[in-house]
Enzyme design. Structure first.
Site, PDB file in Angstrom:
ATOM      1  N   VAL A  77      -1.276  -7.519  -4.981  1.00 22.62           N
ATOM      2  CA  VAL A  77      -1.138  -8.605  -4.012  1.00 22.62           C
ATOM      3  C   VAL A  77      -2.427  -9.419  -3.995  1.00 22.62           C
ATOM      4  O   VAL A  77      -3.528  -8.867  -3.888  1.00 22.62           O
ATOM      5  CB  VAL A  77      -0.847  -8.051  -2.602  1.00 22.62           C
ATOM      6  CG1 VAL A  77      -0.826  -9.174  -1.576  1.00 22.62           C
ATOM      7  CG2 VAL A  77       0.482  -7.306  -2.596  1.00 22.62           C
ATOM      8  N   GLY A 126      -0.384   4.390   0.178  1.00 24.44           N
ATOM      9  CA  GLY A 126      -1.135   5.533   0.694  1.00 24.44           C
ATOM     10  C   GLY A 126      -0.374   6.237   1.795  1.00 24.44           C
ATOM     11  O   GLY A 126       0.847   6.099   1.925  1.00 24.44           O
ATOM     12  N   PHE A 127      -1.084   6.977   2.639  1.00 27.35           N
ATOM     13  CA  PHE A 127      -0.418   7.730   3.703  1.00 27.35           C
ATOM     14  C   PHE A 127       0.341   6.810   4.653  1.00 27.35           C
ATOM     15  O   PHE A 127       1.486   7.078   5.016  1.00 27.35           O
ATOM     16  CB  PHE A 127      -1.443   8.554   4.484  1.00 27.35           C
ATOM     17  CG  PHE A 127      -1.944   9.759   3.742  1.00 27.35           C
ATOM     18  CD1 PHE A 127      -1.120  10.847   3.522  1.00 27.35           C
ATOM     19  CD2 PHE A 127      -3.240   9.801   3.252  1.00 27.35           C
ATOM     20  CE1 PHE A 127      -1.568  11.961   2.831  1.00 27.35           C
ATOM     21  CE2 PHE A 127      -3.700  10.907   2.559  1.00 27.35           C
ATOM     22  CZ  PHE A 127      -2.864  11.994   2.343  1.00 27.35           C
ATOM     23  N   GLY A 128      -0.304   5.709   5.072  1.00 25.52           N
ATOM     24  CA  GLY A 128       0.336   4.807   6.015  1.00 25.52           C
ATOM     25  C   GLY A 128       1.560   4.127   5.443  1.00 25.52           C
ATOM     26  O   GLY A 128       2.636   4.110   6.059  1.00 25.52           O
ATOM     27  N   GLU A 173     -17.307  20.195   2.579  1.00 22.20           N
ATOM     28  CA  GLU A 173     -16.590  20.867   1.492  1.00 22.20           C
ATOM     29  C   GLU A 173     -17.266  20.625   0.142  1.00 22.20           C
ATOM     30  O   GLU A 173     -17.323  21.524  -0.693  1.00 22.20           O
ATOM     31  CB  GLU A 173     -15.136  20.380   1.434  1.00 22.20           C
ATOM     32  CG  GLU A 173     -14.252  20.872   2.572  1.00 22.20           C
ATOM     33  CD  GLU A 173     -13.976  22.366   2.503  1.00 22.20           C
ATOM     34  OE1 GLU A 173     -14.338  23.002   1.502  1.00 22.20           O
ATOM     35  OE2 GLU A 173     -13.381  22.893   3.453  1.00 22.20           O
ATOM     36  N   GLY A 175       0.813  -1.213   0.000  1.00 25.89           N
ATOM     37  CA  GLY A 175       0.000   0.000   0.000  1.00 25.89           C
ATOM     38  C   GLY A 175       0.843   1.259   0.000  1.00 25.89           C
ATOM     39  O   GLY A 175       1.665   1.462   0.895  1.00 25.89           O
TER      40      GLY A 175
END
Length: 231
Positions: free
Chosen positions: A79, A13-15, A169, A11
């Site tokens: 994966v 992403g942010f993590g 938003e 992954g």
């Protein structure tokens, strides 16, 4: 080195990206696997969904981001399985062994067990954002030429499920784009949870924009609205 400790991160992403960067000076070899070769800044997806930004403005390639990190390697792959006993990640076109595995594959939206996704796409990917943008703009354009007032009202009625920062938003961007046009319809902000509706009202009232907006935590009428394809 043959005995180099191998860290595999699934992954980008942010993590996953943050974990990779935190290992920059560690004596390990990091392999970051993602089925896409870019990092997506998800907090700004709403701006793509409402036409304020293009996808390129909120995506950066993982290799460019990590180009100065010599112990990191980016692998474009999907994966399909993890063999814990053999310490191996199975890919659709191969496999990668590991000493330490970090799984940071992100999350998905939830539809409460209902088949609503075709009518109400979530907002997690670039494709989600561009699909929502296409539907919003198509509704505006169709409403401009429609003579039937009931049809116009249906076209210009939007439901936003979730009254957090992203939901609010999106509401604000819709009003900034077509506030006068939306007087013929309206926006329903659905927020579940105790006290959530009051919190959303406060957030929206802080935005100096007008709207025919309804804020509720009542889910009872949503399946009927979805069935009428008013989202």
């Amino acid at each position: 080195m043959a005995n180099e400790h191998k860290v595999v991160i699934i992954g980008g992403g942010f993590g996953g990206l943050h974990a990779t960067q935190c290992l920059k000076n560690a004596p390990v070899r990091v392999t970051l696997i993602d089925r896409r070769n870019f990092h997506l800044f998800q907090p700004l997806l709403y701006q793509v969904a409402t036409g304020w930004l293009s996808p390129a403005n909120i995506a950066s390639t993982l290799r460019a981001t990590l180009k100065r990190q010599t112990n990191a390697h980016v692998l474009l792959a999907e994966v399909v399985d993890i063999d814990v006993q053999r310490r191996c990640v199975s890919l659709r076109d191969g496999s990668v062994s590991y000493d330490t595995l970090i799984v940071a594959t992100g999350s998905r939206h939830h539809y409460f067990g209902k088949d609503w996704e075709k009518l109400a796409p979530g907002l997690k990917t670039v494709e989600d954002a561009t699909e929502i943008r296409s539907r919003i703009f198509a509704a505006f354009e169709t409403a401009e030429r429609e003579k039937d007032r009931r049809r116009v009202r249906a076209l210009l009625t939007f439901i936003i499920v979730g009254g957090g920062p992203t939901g609010v938003e999106i509401y604000v961007r819709l009003i900034e784009q077509a506030g006068a046009l939306l007087r013929a319809g309206g926006i329903l902000v659905l927020e579940l949870g105790y006290g959530a509706a009051d919190r959303v009202r406060a957030m929206i009232s802080a935005q100096s924009v007008w709207s025919n907006v309804t804020i509720t935590n009542d889910l009872a009428g949503i399946p009927r609205v979805l069935a009428a394809e008013r989202i």
